[in-house]
Design an enzyme around this catalytic site. Sequence first.
Site, PDB file in Angstrom:
ATOM      1  N   LYS A 124      39.113  32.006  10.451  1.00 19.43           N
ATOM      2  CA  LYS A 124      37.738  32.369  10.809  1.00 19.43           C
ATOM      3  C   LYS A 124      37.330  31.726  12.128  1.00 19.43           C
ATOM      4  O   LYS A 124      36.765  32.390  13.005  1.00 19.43           O
ATOM      5  CB  LYS A 124      36.767  31.953   9.700  1.00 19.43           C
ATOM      6  N   ASP A 142      32.504  35.241   7.337  1.00 19.96           N
ATOM      7  CA  ASP A 142      31.926  34.068   6.697  1.00 19.96           C
ATOM      8  C   ASP A 142      31.276  34.489   5.380  1.00 19.96           C
ATOM      9  O   ASP A 142      31.444  35.622   4.924  1.00 19.96           O
ATOM     10  CB  ASP A 142      30.920  33.385   7.628  1.00 19.96           C
TER      11      ASP A 142
END
Length: 214
Positions: A124, A142
Amino acid sequence: MPRNMTKAEISEAFARWRAANPHPVTELEYGSPFQLLVAVVMSAQATDKGVNLATRKLFPVAPTPEAMATLGEEGIAGYIKTIGLYRNKARNVAMLSRQLLERHAGEVPHDREALEALPGVGRKTANVVLNAIWREPVMAVDTHIFRISNRMGLAPGKDVLAVEKALMRRIPKEYLVDAHHWLILHGRYVCTARSPKCGNCITRDLCQSPDKLA
């Protein structure tokens, strides 16, 4: 489970988000690729607002990998005590600063594998850096994006990687570069985890959630 949004519905949703916010940017404050990398590492299980409050004090003292490595783990920790998991994050930032100096001449690498090899940097975080700095059409999933992708029927998936892959397939290419920002902002301020603001949602008629509010 909601039905999946159609391609036409997805395209229309992103057209509306783009019209409302043509040039979305991260809410993290930074002055260089290195500072963005540090801010994103610190943002795990913390709010952007909380990270910004800490880095406003840290970055003037340690704006570069050299200065950050010199400040060291304990020195970094002193500036970020207000952030969750601050000791672990201070350790990672000190280590990644040294690795940038030793392996990349102090520059943030434009390469996913090299980014993910840095302490505290996962998929991420690498995606956020690749997207924000080099405008690569990648998707950093997220908790907000994971939630709304499943809730809306935009790109359902059992885990973040499945949602990431589904989003990359389903979002029209013309929207991919900025899609990450639009989705985060939508999840953070409109399609919130509790009490989503459906009455203020510009994509309410396209959303397939069976629980959307009047």
